[in-house]
Design a protein around this motif. Sequence first.
Motif, PDB file in Angstrom:
ATOM      1  N   ASN B 286       0.805  -1.215   0.000  1.00 45.40           N
ATOM      2  CA  ASN B 286       0.000   0.000   0.000  1.00 45.40           C
ATOM      3  C   ASN B 286       0.837   1.262   0.000  1.00 45.40           C
ATOM      4  N   LEU B 287       2.087   1.128   0.431  1.00 45.74           N
ATOM      5  CA  LEU B 287       2.910   2.317   0.599  1.00 45.74           C
ATOM      6  C   LEU B 287       3.847   2.544  -0.571  1.00 45.74           C
ATOM      7  N   GLN B 288       3.770   1.675  -1.576  1.00 43.11           N
ATOM      8  CA  GLN B 288       4.648   1.831  -2.735  1.00 43.11           C
ATOM      9  C   GLN B 288       4.252   3.047  -3.540  1.00 43.11           C
ATOM     10  N   GLY B 289       5.223   3.537  -4.331  1.00 45.19           N
ATOM     11  CA  GLY B 289       4.989   4.713  -5.161  1.00 45.19           C
ATOM     12  C   GLY B 289       3.947   4.457  -6.228  1.00 45.19           C
ATOM     13  N   GLY B 290       3.998   5.243  -7.278  1.00 40.00           N
ATOM     14  CA  GLY B 290       2.956   5.136  -8.296  1.00 40.00           C
ATOM     15  C   GLY B 290       1.966   6.232  -8.028  1.00 40.00           C
ATOM     16  N   GLY B 291       1.585   6.936  -9.070  1.00 38.34           N
ATOM     17  CA  GLY B 291       0.674   8.054  -8.876  1.00 38.34           C
ATOM     18  C   GLY B 291       1.445   9.273  -8.441  1.00 38.34           C
ATOM     19  N   SER B 292       0.900  10.411  -8.766  1.00 34.63           N
ATOM     20  CA  SER B 292       1.566  11.656  -8.422  1.00 34.63           C
ATOM     21  C   SER B 292       1.342  11.956  -6.949  1.00 34.63           C
ATOM     22  N   ARG B 293       2.233  12.778  -6.364  1.00 36.71           N
ATOM     23  CA  ARG B 293       2.039  13.133  -4.980  1.00 36.71           C
ATOM     24  C   ARG B 293       0.880  14.123  -4.828  1.00 36.71           C
ATOM     25  N   TRP B 294       0.285  14.536  -5.927  1.00 40.23           N
ATOM     26  CA  TRP B 294      -0.880  15.424  -5.875  1.00 40.23           C
ATOM     27  C   TRP B 294      -2.186  14.672  -6.081  1.00 40.23           C
ATOM     28  N   ASP B 295      -2.116  13.365  -6.403  1.00 38.52           N
ATOM     29  CA  ASP B 295      -3.344  12.623  -6.674  1.00 38.52           C
ATOM     30  C   ASP B 295      -3.938  12.042  -5.400  1.00 38.52           C
ATOM     31  N   VAL B 296      -5.212  12.282  -5.217  1.00 35.44           N
ATOM     32  CA  VAL B 296      -5.906  11.659  -4.098  1.00 35.44           C
ATOM     33  C   VAL B 296      -6.375  10.282  -4.554  1.00 35.44           C
ATOM     34  N   GLU B 297      -5.891   9.251  -3.869  1.00 37.79           N
ATOM     35  CA  GLU B 297      -6.301   7.887  -4.212  1.00 37.79           C
ATOM     36  C   GLU B 297      -7.172   7.329  -3.101  1.00 37.79           C
ATOM     37  N   LEU B 298      -7.779   6.197  -3.332  1.00 39.13           N
ATOM     38  CA  LEU B 298      -8.507   5.510  -2.272  1.00 39.13           C
ATOM     39  C   LEU B 298      -7.502   5.070  -1.214  1.00 39.13           C
ATOM     40  N   PRO B 299      -7.815   5.114   0.044  1.00 38.71           N
ATOM     41  CA  PRO B 299      -9.027   5.650   0.653  1.00 38.71           C
ATOM     42  C   PRO B 299      -8.966   7.175   0.831  1.00 38.71           C
ATOM     43  N   TYR B 300     -10.107   7.814   0.719  1.00 41.92           N
ATOM     44  CA  TYR B 300     -10.142   9.260   0.919  1.00 41.92           C
ATOM     45  C   TYR B 300     -11.480   9.683   1.506  1.00 41.92           C
ATOM     46  N   SER B 301     -11.572  10.932   1.885  1.00 46.25           N
ATOM     47  CA  SER B 301     -12.831  11.457   2.403  1.00 46.25           C
ATOM     48  C   SER B 301     -13.220  12.710   1.639  1.00 46.25           C
ATOM     49  N   VAL B 302     -14.501  12.937   1.517  1.00 41.41           N
ATOM     50  CA  VAL B 302     -15.044  14.132   0.878  1.00 41.41           C
ATOM     51  C   VAL B 302     -16.037  14.737   1.853  1.00 41.41           C
ATOM     52  N   VAL B 303     -15.896  16.030   2.100  1.00 42.61           N
ATOM     53  CA  VAL B 303     -16.810  16.694   3.031  1.00 42.61           C
ATOM     54  C   VAL B 303     -17.327  17.961   2.385  1.00 42.61           C
TER      55      VAL B 303
END
Lengths: 170, 703
Positions: B286-303
Amino acid sequence: MKKSFVFYMIPLSLCLFFSACSDDNDADTVKPVISLHEPEDGDELRIGSDVHFEADFSDNEMLGSYMVEIHNNFDGHDHKVAATRAEGSEPFFFKKSYDLSGQRNAHVHHHDIVIPANATPGNYHLMIYCTDAAGNQSLVARSIVLSHEAEHHHEHGEEHDDEHHDHHED
Amino acid sequence: MWLFPEILVFTMFMQNCLRSLLLACCFVVTLCAQANDSLKTIRLRDVSVRSVVALRTQPVGQPSVRVSAEELRLNMGHSLMDALSHTEGVQAIDIGVGFSKPMIRGLGFQRIAVTENGVRQEGQQWGADHGLEIDAFHVDSVRVVKGPASVLYGSDAMGGAIEILPPRFPRRDSISGEVLLAHERVSSGLSGSVMLQMKRGRVFARMRYTERHWADYRVPADSFTYLSMRLPILQRRLKNTTGMERSANVLLAYRHGGFQSRVNLSDSYQKSGFFSGAHGVPSVANLQGGGSRWDVELPYSVVNHLKVTSTSTWTTRLLQTSLTLGYQVNHREEWSRFHTHNLEQTPPETDPDKELMFHLQTASGQLQVRLAPSASWQHCWGVSAVMQHNGIGGYGFLIPAYRRDEWGAFYLANYRRSSSLLFNASVRYDMGHIHTRAHGEYVHEVNRRFHDYSMALGVEYMPAEGHQLRGSIGRAFRLPSANELTSNGVHHGAFRHELGDSHLVSEQGWQLDLAYTMRLAGWEVSLSPFCSYYPHFISLHPTGRWSSLPDAGQVYQYVDAATTLAGGEVRVKTRLLGRLNYTLSGEYVYTYDHHSHTATPFSPPATMRNTISWEDSRWQCFVECQSVAAQRRVCHNEDATPGYNLFHAGGSVDFRLRENRLSLIIHARNLFNTSYLNHLNFYRKIDLPEAGADIQTTIRFTF
């Protein structure tokens, strides 16, 4: 004269802080210690056989109980069920707790975990939780693999077949 | 620090003591007097009739601190709470990265009320990993009430209140605005905010739009240890802690004669990732790279938090009537790839990855009448009501759908015996009703009614010029919340099986406060000890019983446990040389849970700040040493945290071009990149070090 009042207020208030932060808890907040000998991290366990489980538990005051849990880790940490049922196998799940009350140190050795022949091979998590009498909890997590090809741990398995728990109190 | 809050605001600009006194006096009259400060109240003798213009009375004797817009801007960290945590007695509970929750004198979560425009902010206060949802740039000034404030704000303000004060009505007709850009190094975060305001005759309007984006947070460590596994932190950034925040605010105000009305509309939206290492059982994958450091990936929250408030005040010579109304919708979703603790559960057809959803609607209102029949007496009567509905969704379960109503009535009186002796008494009675729906086979319907009273008695005495003594005794209470009554499940953020108890009684407690302040010959000293005892206090305790759910360990249950809190704050400020000032501030809280015989969770460690600052009309700078003692008083399953010293520095400079002003603010935190653990961080349990050296740069242009 007013100033002198202030001058002793500063050291006084400093003393308040540094004397106040040194006391510890009245109750036991020390967690029990788990040392898991078998299975080890990354171990392959054979489907259709039992698992040699061996661990030492200890606490500064009194142990409570421990629990062993095995659940699948097929896709990261998603406990996906649907994908694997089709092959006619069941993802293996094990959860059982054991009492350790009245002991400060316990050596535990058993073969309670039996992996049925229809268990789905793959990556699993083995979690050992232990509590002490006060409710402090520790946890050890291991990654294990279930497969049909793995070697069975015979060397201990046969010796203790009739003796499922051996607690040694120190 | 609450001793001269109004004045402190102005001493930032003026060194001349007399002038600042006069200004403080004008300030009191123009911006709703809060008759609680010695020097202010001395001056108020002459204008006592006009002081009826107050919107809200602060109980005499209760410690409160006002934090000005300038102080907020200079100390603004990742959030509003970072700025407020500079106030002694106030702590920020960091909830991972970018968000924090207020804690006052060791009490936090649903025990602290945050109000904006007189309306209590209703989010998911019980949730440890949920933020405030208020645009920090929109906040002009804040008042912090330490200790029980439920007499004024109702049940949730048992531990104190954070009151976000409304902006001032400009005196002259004008059009003005502000453009603000901010950058923070630790998260590569960029914030932008635009404000435009206009005053014409009786109308005042203000609009603000703010947007903030941040990337994965940097930490001064390459790995962390969790559950006996050593896990990597790639590139020293916490994976998936990126996010964004967007908010818009519109204020419309009308003033004519003694009538004033304000309507405020705001919407705040946040999307932020959960640190992959702290959601579920951490795994290296789960902690491996991949994806930009600006991309929100799962899991996330929206409020999303939508809020409409209105305040109308009608003032005559003796009487002031005000009506406050509010409606807010707090919508929160947590997304995480489908997983379940129930082996029979299959993913839902729609939104298979929506784990949790809360849709909380709140309508509230308060009617208040104030009467000042003479210069020495002031009375205030009020009634209030709150109606709340919470809907739920998602494949996971944490709290049930519920309805909650609260009604309250209060009376408050101020009596000025002489210019140096003031008394205050207040009493409030509240009724509450909570009805939670059943969920599945384990969560049953709960229908409970509660009622209780709060009260406060205060005295303020000035034995001599420059000295002030204050004391208050108060009783506060809090209604149990839905999660305390009914929760039954594992929250991935909290990592434990939490079980509610539907038979809990409401929390009750007594608090005694004392304060001594002195302001003489360039010295400002304040000491404020407090002590409180809660015969009924709801807290989460381990039961020793194993949860039947996978991944959960033992069950934790909400129990009624008597609790004692005691401690205090100290602040000393003096002038060293010319414009050079020295400030020492410190705080300590002792907590004791009589049920488990341990400290309460998240007990703040003793903290001391030594600050040297220098300022003139254009420049301002400071260096600060923040010393935090080790916290070894912990509750069960909480780890002790070692102490640490941090060094901070900052400054600001103003450039003026006619009516325009350009300000540059730089704030460097943790100058030596010290790796430390914060006892009040929600991620403390995974041994994650706090942010390293950070430089925050803000450019503000006002016209």
